[in-house]
Design a protein around this motif. Structure first.
Motif, mmCIF file in Angstrom:
data_model
loop_
_atom_site.group_PDB
_atom_site.id
_atom_site.type_symbol
_atom_site.label_atom_id
_atom_site.label_comp_id
_atom_site.label_asym_id
_atom_site.label_seq_id
_atom_site.Cartn_x
_atom_site.Cartn_y
_atom_site.Cartn_z
ATOM 1 N N LYS A 47 -21.146 -11.198 -7.173
ATOM 2 C CA LYS A 47 -22.961 -10.826 -6.828
ATOM 3 C C LYS A 47 -22.867 -9.419 -6.055
ATOM 4 C CE LYS A 47 -23.686 -15.197 -5.439
ATOM 5 N NZ LYS A 47 -23.640 -16.738 -4.092
ATOM 6 N N GLY A 48 -21.746 -8.767 -6.160
ATOM 7 C CA GLY A 48 -22.238 -7.345 -5.610
ATOM 8 C C GLY A 48 -21.890 -7.375 -3.877
ATOM 9 N N SER A 49 -21.911 -8.348 -3.558
ATOM 10 C CA SER A 49 -21.837 -8.357 -1.731
ATOM 11 C C SER A 49 -20.892 -8.005 -1.065
ATOM 12 C CB SER A 49 -22.451 -9.771 -1.274
ATOM 13 O OG SER A 49 -21.577 -10.764 -1.293
ATOM 14 N N THR A 50 -19.946 -7.660 -1.576
ATOM 15 C CA THR A 50 -18.540 -6.824 -1.100
ATOM 16 C C THR A 50 -18.321 -5.974 -2.524
ATOM 17 O OG1 THR A 50 -16.593 -8.493 -2.621
ATOM 18 C CG2 THR A 50 -17.603 -8.941 -0.314
ATOM 19 N N LYS A 51 -17.035 -4.596 -1.822
ATOM 20 C CA LYS A 51 -16.942 -3.941 -2.985
ATOM 21 C C LYS A 51 -15.279 -4.256 -2.820
ATOM 22 C CE LYS A 51 -20.507 -1.613 -3.238
ATOM 23 N NZ LYS A 51 -21.551 -1.862 -3.907
ATOM 24 N N PRO A 52 -14.827 -4.106 -4.141
ATOM 25 C CA PRO A 52 -13.575 -3.344 -4.618
ATOM 26 C C PRO A 52 -12.353 -2.613 -3.038
ATOM 27 C CG PRO A 52 -13.911 -2.898 -6.153
ATOM 28 C CD PRO A 52 -15.021 -3.770 -5.169
ATOM 29 N N ILE A 53 -11.135 -2.845 -2.441
ATOM 30 C CA ILE A 53 -10.771 -1.552 -1.542
ATOM 31 C C ILE A 53 -9.706 -1.400 -3.126
ATOM 32 C CG2 ILE A 53 -9.205 -1.287 -0.168
ATOM 33 C CD1 ILE A 53 -11.670 -3.658 0.942
ATOM 34 N N PRO A 54 -8.950 0.143 -3.422
ATOM 35 C CA PRO A 54 -7.835 0.473 -4.034
ATOM 36 C C PRO A 54 -6.516 -0.218 -3.523
ATOM 37 C CG PRO A 54 -9.338 2.189 -3.731
ATOM 38 C CD PRO A 54 -10.058 0.742 -3.027
ATOM 39 N N ALA A 55 -5.487 -0.840 -4.846
ATOM 40 C CA ALA A 55 -4.584 -1.322 -3.362
ATOM 41 C C ALA A 55 -4.070 -0.452 -2.626
ATOM 42 C CB ALA A 55 -3.309 -1.252 -5.161
ATOM 43 N N SER A 56 -4.624 0.839 -3.609
ATOM 44 C CA SER A 56 -3.178 2.293 -2.891
ATOM 45 C C SER A 56 -3.795 2.317 -1.074
ATOM 46 C CB SER A 56 -3.698 3.475 -3.471
ATOM 47 O OG SER A 56 -4.274 3.373 -3.139
ATOM 48 N N ARG A 57 -4.986 2.197 -0.978
ATOM 49 C CA ARG A 57 -5.809 1.877 0.484
ATOM 50 C C ARG A 57 -4.504 1.434 1.081
ATOM 51 N NH1 ARG A 57 -11.892 1.694 1.986
ATOM 52 N NH2 ARG A 57 -11.374 1.314 4.228
ATOM 53 N N VAL A 58 -5.285 -0.074 0.565
ATOM 54 C CA VAL A 58 -4.845 -1.432 1.141
ATOM 55 C C VAL A 58 -3.392 -1.631 1.763
ATOM 56 C CG1 VAL A 58 -4.277 -4.124 1.328
ATOM 57 C CG2 VAL A 58 -6.133 -2.969 -0.425
ATOM 58 N N PHE A 59 -2.098 -1.353 1.249
ATOM 59 C CA PHE A 59 -0.985 -1.018 1.110
ATOM 60 C C PHE A 59 -0.792 0.307 2.508
ATOM 61 C CE2 PHE A 59 -0.808 -2.885 -2.634
ATOM 62 C CZ PHE A 59 0.380 -4.341 -2.296
ATOM 63 N N ASP A 60 -1.351 2.064 2.300
ATOM 64 C CA ASP A 60 -1.452 2.719 3.586
ATOM 65 C C ASP A 60 -2.307 2.166 4.620
ATOM 66 O OD1 ASP A 60 -0.756 5.036 1.312
ATOM 67 O OD2 ASP A 60 -2.570 5.629 0.955
ATOM 68 N N ASP A 61 -2.651 1.213 4.558
ATOM 69 C CA ASP A 61 -3.286 0.818 5.682
ATOM 70 C C ASP A 61 -2.209 0.066 6.686
ATOM 71 O OD1 ASP A 61 -5.820 1.834 6.022
ATOM 72 O OD2 ASP A 61 -6.786 0.188 5.153
ATOM 73 N N ILE A 62 -1.845 -1.235 5.861
ATOM 74 C CA ILE A 62 -0.888 -2.203 5.908
ATOM 75 C C ILE A 62 0.467 -0.894 6.622
ATOM 76 C CG2 ILE A 62 0.645 -3.279 5.392
ATOM 77 C CD1 ILE A 62 -0.737 -4.879 3.227
ATOM 78 N N ARG A 63 1.292 -0.015 5.977
ATOM 79 C CA ARG A 63 1.978 0.718 6.262
ATOM 80 C C ARG A 63 1.579 1.070 7.584
ATOM 81 N NH1 ARG A 63 1.648 2.425 1.256
ATOM 82 N NH2 ARG A 63 3.472 1.646 -0.516
ATOM 83 N N LYS A 64 0.389 1.639 7.513
ATOM 84 C CA LYS A 64 0.003 2.700 9.334
ATOM 85 C C LYS A 64 -0.277 1.547 10.622
ATOM 86 C CE LYS A 64 -4.194 4.744 10.903
ATOM 87 N NZ LYS A 64 -5.568 4.747 10.910
#
Length: 70
Positions: A47-64
């Motif tokens: 529906k476009g109510s959420t935006k995808p997040i690149p996996a690289s960003r997700v993994f960077d956030d987890i590492r952080k």
């Protein structure tokens, strides 16, 4: 007794086969809840109510968050 005589790799394979033999073919409540959540998130994405997040960003956030920053 015979299983303990196997080398490490053979014991690991045996353990995996035994574990797989215990798995059920039906979904339990947790599986069903995850399926519903996945469907809800996918519909929101469609529906476009959420935006995808690149996996690289997700993994960077987890590492952080874990203190494992690069």
């Amino acid at each position: 007794k015979a299983a303990f005589k196997l080398d490490e790799n053979e014991r690991e394979l045996l353990a995996e086969k035994l574990f797989q033999s215990l798995k059920r073919n039906t979904f339990d409540d947790v599986d069903e809840a995850w399926i519903e959540e996945i469907e809800r998130r996918y519909q929101a994405y469609q529906k476009g109510s959420t935006k995808p997040i690149p996996a690289s960003r997700v993994f960077d956030d987890i590492r952080k968050d874990m203190g494992w920053e690069k």
